[in-house]
Design a protein around this motif. Structure first.
Motif, PDB file in Angstrom:
ATOM      1  N   PRO A 185       0.806  -1.226   0.000  1.00 21.67           N
ATOM      2  CA  PRO A 185       0.000   0.000   0.000  1.00 21.67           C
ATOM      3  C   PRO A 185       0.842   1.280   0.000  1.00 21.67           C
ATOM      4  O   PRO A 185       0.424   2.302  -0.557  1.00 21.67           O
ATOM      5  CB  PRO A 185      -0.819  -0.125   1.292  1.00 21.67           C
ATOM      6  CG  PRO A 185      -0.916  -1.598   1.539  1.00 21.67           C
ATOM      7  CD  PRO A 185       0.417  -2.136   1.097  1.00 21.67           C
ATOM      8  N   VAL A 186       2.025   1.240   0.614  1.00 21.26           N
ATOM      9  CA  VAL A 186       2.912   2.407   0.597  1.00 21.26           C
ATOM     10  C   VAL A 186       3.483   2.600  -0.807  1.00 21.26           C
ATOM     11  O   VAL A 186       3.606   3.732  -1.295  1.00 21.26           O
ATOM     12  CB  VAL A 186       4.033   2.257   1.644  1.00 21.26           C
ATOM     13  CG1 VAL A 186       5.160   3.262   1.403  1.00 21.26           C
ATOM     14  CG2 VAL A 186       3.463   2.450   3.048  1.00 21.26           C
ATOM     15  N   LYS A 187       3.821   1.519  -1.477  1.00 18.98           N
ATOM     16  CA  LYS A 187       4.290   1.619  -2.867  1.00 18.98           C
ATOM     17  C   LYS A 187       3.218   2.267  -3.738  1.00 18.98           C
ATOM     18  O   LYS A 187       3.520   3.133  -4.579  1.00 18.98           O
ATOM     19  CB  LYS A 187       4.647   0.239  -3.419  1.00 18.98           C
ATOM     20  CG  LYS A 187       4.957   0.232  -4.919  1.00 18.98           C
ATOM     21  CD  LYS A 187       5.345  -1.135  -5.429  1.00 18.98           C
ATOM     22  CE  LYS A 187       5.306  -1.214  -6.953  1.00 18.98           C
ATOM     23  NZ  LYS A 187       6.155  -0.214  -7.627  1.00 18.98           N
ATOM     24  N   THR A 188       1.957   1.874  -3.544  1.00 19.49           N
ATOM     25  CA  THR A 188       0.860   2.455  -4.316  1.00 19.49           C
ATOM     26  C   THR A 188       0.778   3.960  -4.090  1.00 19.49           C
ATOM     27  O   THR A 188       0.614   4.738  -5.041  1.00 19.49           O
ATOM     28  CB  THR A 188      -0.473   1.787  -3.928  1.00 19.49           C
ATOM     29  OG1 THR A 188      -0.401   0.382  -4.227  1.00 19.49           O
ATOM     30  CG2 THR A 188      -1.636   2.394  -4.686  1.00 19.49           C
ATOM     31  N   LEU A 189       0.901   4.395  -2.839  1.00 15.69           N
ATOM     32  CA  LEU A 189       0.863   5.825  -2.523  1.00 15.69           C
ATOM     33  C   LEU A 189       2.074   6.557  -3.102  1.00 15.69           C
ATOM     34  O   LEU A 189       1.957   7.684  -3.593  1.00 15.69           O
ATOM     35  CB  LEU A 189       0.810   6.018  -1.008  1.00 15.69           C
ATOM     36  CG  LEU A 189      -0.507   5.618  -0.325  1.00 15.69           C
ATOM     37  CD1 LEU A 189      -0.321   5.510   1.188  1.00 15.69           C
ATOM     38  CD2 LEU A 189      -1.608   6.612  -0.658  1.00 15.69           C
ATOM     39  N   PHE A 190       3.248   5.921  -3.028  1.00 16.19           N
ATOM     40  CA  PHE A 190       4.464   6.507  -3.593  1.00 16.19           C
ATOM     41  C   PHE A 190       4.297   6.684  -5.107  1.00 16.19           C
ATOM     42  O   PHE A 190       4.577   7.764  -5.651  1.00 16.19           O
ATOM     43  CB  PHE A 190       5.658   5.604  -3.290  1.00 16.19           C
ATOM     44  CG  PHE A 190       6.994   6.155  -3.719  1.00 16.19           C
ATOM     45  CD1 PHE A 190       7.770   6.904  -2.850  1.00 16.19           C
ATOM     46  CD2 PHE A 190       7.492   5.911  -4.998  1.00 16.19           C
ATOM     47  CE1 PHE A 190       9.006   7.416  -3.242  1.00 16.19           C
ATOM     48  CE2 PHE A 190       8.725   6.403  -5.405  1.00 16.19           C
ATOM     49  CZ  PHE A 190       9.481   7.159  -4.515  1.00 16.19           C
ATOM     50  N   ALA A 249       1.622   6.948  -6.745  1.00 13.64           N
ATOM     51  CA  ALA A 249       0.570   7.927  -7.037  1.00 13.64           C
ATOM     52  C   ALA A 249       1.008   9.359  -6.754  1.00 13.64           C
ATOM     53  O   ALA A 249       0.270  10.310  -7.049  1.00 13.64           O
ATOM     54  CB  ALA A 249      -0.680   7.598  -6.219  1.00 13.64           C
ATOM     55  N   GLY A 250       2.188   9.530  -6.165  1.00 15.19           N
ATOM     56  CA  GLY A 250       2.710  10.870  -5.897  1.00 15.19           C
ATOM     57  C   GLY A 250       2.200  11.503  -4.623  1.00 15.19           C
ATOM     58  O   GLY A 250       2.339  12.712  -4.433  1.00 15.19           O
ATOM     59  N   ARG A 251       1.617  10.683  -3.717  1.00 13.04           N
ATOM     60  CA  ARG A 251       1.113  11.237  -2.457  1.00 13.04           C
ATOM     61  C   ARG A 251       1.949  10.793  -1.252  1.00 13.04           C
ATOM     62  O   ARG A 251       1.559  11.039  -0.106  1.00 13.04           O
ATOM     63  CB  ARG A 251      -0.351  10.845  -2.245  1.00 13.04           C
ATOM     64  CG  ARG A 251      -1.299  11.442  -3.273  1.00 13.04           C
ATOM     65  CD  ARG A 251      -2.733  11.436  -2.811  1.00 13.04           C
ATOM     66  NE  ARG A 251      -3.274  10.110  -2.610  1.00 13.04           N
ATOM     67  CZ  ARG A 251      -3.760   9.321  -3.565  1.00 13.04           C
ATOM     68  NH1 ARG A 251      -3.746   9.732  -4.831  1.00 13.04           N
ATOM     69  NH2 ARG A 251      -4.260   8.126  -3.282  1.00 13.04           N
ATOM     70  N   LEU A 252       3.076  10.186  -1.488  1.00 10.29           N
ATOM     71  CA  LEU A 252       3.964   9.773  -0.396  1.00 10.29           C
ATOM     72  C   LEU A 252       5.411   9.901  -0.845  1.00 10.29           C
ATOM     73  O   LEU A 252       5.749   9.581  -1.992  1.00 10.29           O
ATOM     74  CB  LEU A 252       3.653   8.334   0.034  1.00 10.29           C
ATOM     75  CG  LEU A 252       4.483   7.798   1.208  1.00 10.29           C
ATOM     76  CD1 LEU A 252       3.606   6.957   2.150  1.00 10.29           C
ATOM     77  CD2 LEU A 252       5.656   6.950   0.724  1.00 10.29           C
ATOM     78  N   ALA A 253       6.248  10.374   0.065  1.00 16.00           N
ATOM     79  CA  ALA A 253       7.676  10.535  -0.212  1.00 16.00           C
ATOM     80  C   ALA A 253       8.479   9.835   0.875  1.00 16.00           C
ATOM     81  O   ALA A 253       7.994   9.599   1.985  1.00 16.00           O
ATOM     82  CB  ALA A 253       8.058  12.014  -0.266  1.00 16.00           C
ATOM     83  N   VAL A 254       9.712   9.512   0.540  1.00 14.56           N
ATOM     84  CA  VAL A 254      10.676   8.967   1.493  1.00 14.56           C
ATOM     85  C   VAL A 254      11.676  10.070   1.818  1.00 14.56           C
ATOM     86  O   VAL A 254      12.144  10.779   0.915  1.00 14.56           O
ATOM     87  CB  VAL A 254      11.414   7.747   0.903  1.00 14.56           C
ATOM     88  CG1 VAL A 254      12.558   7.303   1.820  1.00 14.56           C
ATOM     89  CG2 VAL A 254      10.444   6.598   0.651  1.00 14.56           C
ATOM     90  N   VAL A 255      11.975  10.245   3.096  1.00 15.91           N
ATOM     91  CA  VAL A 255      13.045  11.165   3.500  1.00 15.91           C
ATOM     92  C   VAL A 255      14.148  10.307   4.098  1.00 15.91           C
ATOM     93  O   VAL A 255      13.924   9.554   5.050  1.00 15.91           O
ATOM     94  CB  VAL A 255      12.548  12.216   4.501  1.00 15.91           C
ATOM     95  CG1 VAL A 255      13.653  13.224   4.791  1.00 15.91           C
ATOM     96  CG2 VAL A 255      11.313  12.935   3.956  1.00 15.91           C
ATOM     97  N   GLY A 264       6.365  10.531  -4.563  1.00 18.88           N
ATOM     98  CA  GLY A 264       7.032   9.762  -5.606  1.00 18.88           C
ATOM     99  C   GLY A 264       8.511  10.045  -5.695  1.00 18.88           C
ATOM    100  O   GLY A 264       9.123   9.843  -6.746  1.00 18.88           O
ATOM    101  N   ASP A 265       9.106  10.501  -4.594  1.00 19.73           N
ATOM    102  CA  ASP A 265      10.516  10.873  -4.637  1.00 19.73           C
ATOM    103  C   ASP A 265      11.185  10.586  -3.295  1.00 19.73           C
ATOM    104  O   ASP A 265      10.520  10.350  -2.286  1.00 19.73           O
ATOM    105  CB  ASP A 265      10.662  12.360  -4.968  1.00 19.73           C
ATOM    106  CG  ASP A 265      11.812  12.629  -5.931  1.00 19.73           C
ATOM    107  OD1 ASP A 265      12.718  11.760  -6.040  1.00 19.73           O
ATOM    108  OD2 ASP A 265      11.822  13.693  -6.575  1.00 19.73           O
ATOM    109  N   ILE A 266      12.521  10.604  -3.313  1.00 19.69           N
ATOM    110  CA  ILE A 266      13.324  10.431  -2.111  1.00 19.69           C
ATOM    111  C   ILE A 266      14.049  11.747  -1.838  1.00 19.69           C
ATOM    112  O   ILE A 266      14.694  12.305  -2.732  1.00 19.69           O
ATOM    113  CB  ILE A 266      14.339   9.284  -2.271  1.00 19.69           C
ATOM    114  CG1 ILE A 266      13.601   7.954  -2.435  1.00 19.69           C
ATOM    115  CG2 ILE A 266      15.283   9.218  -1.069  1.00 19.69           C
ATOM    116  CD1 ILE A 266      14.511   6.763  -2.688  1.00 19.69           C
TER     117      ILE A 266
END
Length: 517
Positions: A149-154, A156-162, A448-450
């Motif tokens: 589910p986190v991959k799906t959000l990533f 879709a551009g609504r989740l990022a990794v810091v 969708g980015d780090i």
């Protein structure tokens, strides 16, 4: 303020989930004065949600560098011990339980990585720079197999990794750390102290959290219901402790606000006049001590807030909030409660109630424990990561329709934890470490980015390889908690001047923000 009054107020606030700033009170007064102007000019709604992972999440198995060079060092280090914790490479199908995995030669079992399939590839929108020591022309990345589910959000551009965040006083290199030539955070690797430093910038005993400091600045926009500015579903949290703000602690039941002596109702002991009489007694401080007066004020405020909230929670906008879904433990197969999703459901209901309550700025605190994986990591962490992924996906979906309105743009959710874990395994788990990766979700997130520098991974190999980003077996952070937090504060409307007051170490950093909002 006399010493006696200071003491009783401090006692009341500690007992009731409040906090005072003590010696730094003038600093808080500056914040409050500046905050009035900020909050009055904010006509819209924004909420910040902290998801704290208590115990120290092993971020090395949550977000991974998967290019051949990085993966080779990762797998060689973690595919060891009595119960190896190395995940399987991207593209590998799950090995049926009881069958032998061709890569490891081990028999697959529910609590072994061979049964879970390979890590889930993610493709950042921005090409990551190649750090010193990484011999790859292009870096690639993946997520834990149970974080679909986190991959799906990533994607879709609504989740990022810091990447590689940790508590820092100032930037530090490996050489500086090993020589102890720069100031380091106090009590690294201590659960209580690092939890407090993440939430409040100081070790255990801190009295002002940065979520509380934000809330002090934002209460002016919430009118008569400022009590709902800082809300916790996870008990008293130093993160929400402010100088003026009172953190509101909620249960996650259908009626979330528990009040004293049935004060939210119209009857007590069968009498319609009894609730009013009890409230009059609480308010009557004519012959009481100053302590009793403060207690009466706090109790009366609590009764009023609970009555208002319980009434609001019966409105269609709140009752119509999407319910948290059933959850299945991917290791045991058993159905169990996902407490994080349940807490986020309560947060979603509070957001749905905000227009009725007249609340425009809120800071929330939710949490999930069980991350201290010194042993049986293959049993505990996968289930916890699955819970986080499921809960974030649920919350994103719920926010997509709050009373017919898409609230994703207005809510930013982020993870935090004591620290990450050692890159090496102790046989079937990991030990306390330092820098780790975190997730940020929301419609305002440049997803969708780090963000930040994803580090070189791998242990030293004599003179052939010396990792500049790691000492002993833990990552040295390249991004500070202050930079991470200041990015959220800026989005919430906190001025640069106040960010410097809340985060005095921010001046020591090369950049003040991370650009993910």
């Amino acid at each position: 303020m006399s010493h006696g009054i200071h003491t009783r107020r401090q006692l009341l606030r500690v007992g009731g989930g409040l906090s005072i700033l003590g010696a730094a009170a003038p600093f808080a007064a500056q914040l409050a004065a500046a905050g009035a102007a900020v909050s009055q000019s904010a006509p819209d709604y924004k909420a910040l949600v902290c998801v704290f992972l208590f115990g120290g999440n092993d971020a090395n198995n949550m977000v991974l560098a998967t290019d051949q060079d990085s993966w080779g060092r990762y797998f060689a280090t973690r595919n060891t011990g009595a119960d190896p914790i190395a995940l399987m490479p991207a593209g590998m199908a799950p090995t049926p339980i009881g069958a032998t995995n061709t890569l490891t030669g081990r028999v697959s079992a529910a609590a072994r990585p061979e049964a879970w399939g390979g890590v889930l590839p993610i493709v950042p929108r921005t090409i990551q720079a190649i750090p010193a020591g990484t011999n790859a022309s292009t870096r690639t990345f993946g997520l834990h197999p149970f974080m679909g589910p986190v991959k799906t959000l990533f994607d879709a551009g609504r989740l990022a990794v810091v990447a590689n965040i940790g508590t820092l006083v100032r930037p530090v290199t490996r050489a500086q750390y090993e020589a102890r030539s720069v100031t380091l955070p106090t009590n690294l690797f201590s659960h209580n102290d690092q939890q407090s430093t993440w939430q409040a910038g100081r070790t255990e005993g801190a009295q002002l959290g940065w979520g509380g400091a934000f809330s002090d600045l934002l209460t002016g926009t919430n009118g008569t219901n400022a009590v709902f500015t800082a809300v916790s579903t996870a008990g008293n949290a130093v993160f929400l402790s402010g100088n003026d703000v009172v953190q509101y602690q909620m249960s996650t039941g259908a009626q979330p606000a528990i009040v004293i002596n049935g004060q939210s109702g119209t009857s007590l002991f069968g009498s319609s006049v009894a609730p009013g009489r009890v409230r009059e007694m609480i308010r009557d401080t004519s012959a009481a001590s100053l302590f009793a007066a403060d207690y009466a004020t706090t109790t009366d405020r609590s009764i009023g807030a609970a009555t208002s909230l319980n009434s609001t929670f019966t409105t269609p906008a709140v009752t119509g909030v999407l319910a948290a879904p059933a959850y299945r433990n991917p290791i045991s197969g058993a159905t169990e409660t996902n407490s994080l999703a349940v807490q986020l459901q309560t947060v979603a209901r509070m957001i749905a109630a905000a227009p009725t309550l007249g609340v425009k700025r809120q800071v929330f605190f939710v949490s999930l424990g069980g991350w201290d994986s010194h042993d049986v990591q293959n049993t505990a962490q996968p289930n916890n990561l699955s819970k986080v992924a499921s809960a974030l996906s649920y919350f994103d979906e719920a926010l997509g329709n709050i009373g017919g309105v898409n609230m994703r743009e207005s809510v930013t959710t982020f993870t935090a934890s004591d620290f990450s874990r050692t890159f090496t395994t102790n046989g079937d788990g990991t030990d306390h470490a330092w820098g780790g990766h975190h997730l940020v979700m929301g419609g305002a997130v440049r997803g969708g980015d780090i963000y930040g520098q994803f580090p070189t991974v791998g242990m030293d190999q004599g003179t052939a390889f010396r990792n500049p980003d790691m000492t002993s077996s833990y990552l040295i952070p390249t991004t500070s908690v202050d930079q991470y937090a200041a990015t959220f504060g800026r989005w919430m409307g906190v001025s640069e001047t106040n960010l410097d007051l809340i985060f005095p170490n921010l001046r020591n950093m090369v950049t003040r923000g991370l650009g993910f909002l």
